[in-house]
Design an enzyme around this catalytic site. Structure first.
Site, short mmCIF file in Angstrom:
data_model
loop_
_atom_site.label_atom_id
_atom_site.label_comp_id
_atom_site.label_asym_id
_atom_site.label_seq_id
_atom_site.Cartn_x
_atom_site.Cartn_y
_atom_site.Cartn_z
N SER A 128 -34.17 -4.72 65.47
CA SER A 128 -34.42 -3.40 64.91
C SER A 128 -35.88 -2.96 65.04
O SER A 128 -36.16 -1.78 65.25
CB SER A 128 -34.02 -3.37 63.43
OG SER A 128 -32.63 -3.54 63.30
N HIS A 136 -38.10 -1.89 60.15
CA HIS A 136 -37.79 -0.61 60.79
C HIS A 136 -39.03 0.28 60.78
O HIS A 136 -39.41 0.87 61.80
CB HIS A 136 -36.66 0.10 60.04
CG HIS A 136 -35.37 -0.66 60.06
ND1 HIS A 136 -34.19 -0.10 59.59
CD2 HIS A 136 -35.05 -1.90 60.48
CE1 HIS A 136 -33.21 -0.99 59.72
NE2 HIS A 136 -33.73 -2.09 60.25
#
Length: 360
Positions: A240, A301
């Site tokens: 991610s 993220h």
């Protein structure tokens, strides 16, 4: 007449050559110095050697003042000698740089060149094949398959155990990087594969594989370091950080190539909405919706996205460089170095912030 095929008639018109001269003349002083010619040719990445560019510039500089005025520049482009030094590349450069007015003015190319609305879009190329993100995806598939064959698909197999980011094993520094190859379940793997291929391959088609790889890895490392500092108890698995870096790399590319893109504002709005929605949802789920969830590194993220933006501004191709963009590159690169240095320093000098290391 047999020597004129590499520069088609509409590309030789003085008006269009003047437009080309104005684009190469970056500081708009009415002259093209060697540096401007060199940067222009290198930005198109056709690998013309530095000494060849120097020779062309010196030969075209008829009054030996170290720079080319518009007439000298036009003579340089039209000189038959340069056809065999630059080959097909000068013709291609001119196709890239001449605006769509070629067609709007009613001139039709004898080679039926289809000029796109934006110079950025003209840079998309499928050759050589874009395989960097494909290779990374294959490695992730191999990691998952090895564990799945042994009945472990939830990041508990031997590959996952050895490479997942475990906050209790921070001394194994490779985990700050290799967690990108570990996925928790098939859905987690498939989603990351889909997004990184969807976003990464188009970037490779314009910016070359090595630039995209730098951005991707910068997001991975920033994701693990940032998460470790801000959320020390969280385990990390999945790509991610790199995926979010690819998202903001598109934003960086739009910012740096704003004038050369078709509908840049619409493209920027789409990416901003996507990333803000996803990051906002992740933060809510992590800190409000499910406070017991200690195994999902949502901070990765955010930090991956921040790294993708900063490094994207720094290393991705900038088709027409302006002075303020050079300043922006310096600021972005400096900020990335400062943040990374701060994160590394916290790990080195403040070990009490982190969980006790596993001695096994």
């Amino acid at each position: 007449m047999a020597r004129s095929d590499s520069l088609s008639i509409p590309l030789q018109t003085p008006g269009h050559l003047k437009e080309l001269f104005d684009r190469v003349d970056q500081d708009k002083d009415g002259y093209v110095c060697y540096r401007e010619l060199y940067e222009f040719l290198q930005s198109n990445e056709e690998g013309i050697p530095r000494h060849v560019i120097r020779r062309i510039h010196e030969n075209a500089d008829r009054n030996d003042d170290g720079k080319l005025d518009c007439q000298e520049f036009i003579h340089m482009v039209m000189d038959p000698e340069n056809k065999y030094i630059f080959g097909q590349y000068f013709n291609m450069y001119m196709r890239y740089l001449l605006p769509p007015s070629i067609h709007q003015s009613g001139l039709k190319s004898s080679t039926s060149i289809d000029v796109a609305d934006g110079r950025y879009e003209e840079r998309y190329s499928c050759w050589p094949p874009k395989v960097c993100m494909i290779l990374i995806s294959l490695i992730e598939i191999v990691f998952f398959t090895v564990d799945a064959v042994q009945g472990n698909t939830m990041a508990r197999g031997p590959m996952a155990t050895a490479h997942i980011y475990n906050p209790h094993r921070r001394q194994e520094a490779w985990r700050f990087f290799t967690y990108m190859f570990v996925h928790v379940g098939l859905l987690h793997l498939l989603v990351n594969l889909f997004v990184q291929l969807l976003l990464g391959v188009p970037l490779e088609m314009v910016h070359k594989w090595w630039r995209v790889l730098i951005v991707y890895l910068a997001g991975v490392i920033a994701g693990s370091l940032g998460t470790s500092v801000t959320d020390p108890s969280v385990w990390l698995a999945g790509a991610s950080g790199g995926v979010y870096a690819l998202i903001t790399a598109h934003i960086a590319s739009i910012i740096m190539n704003w004038k050369d893109m078709t509908y840049p504002l619409a493209q920027l709005a789409i990416f901003v909405v996507v990333i803000c929605t996803d990051v906002g949802t992740a933060i809510y789920n992590r800190y409000v919706g499910d406070k017991n969830d200690e195994h999902i590194g949502y901070a990765a993220h955010f930090f991956g996205a921040l790294a993708g933006l900063l490094i994207g501004i720094t290393v991705l191709k900038n088709i027409s460089v302006e002075k303020h963009e050079r300043v922006l590159k310096m600021i972005a690169y400096s900020l990335y170095l400062i943040l990374m240095s701060a994160a590394i320093s916290v790990h080195i000098f403040n070990p009490a912030r982190f969980p006790e290391p596993d001695k096994r």
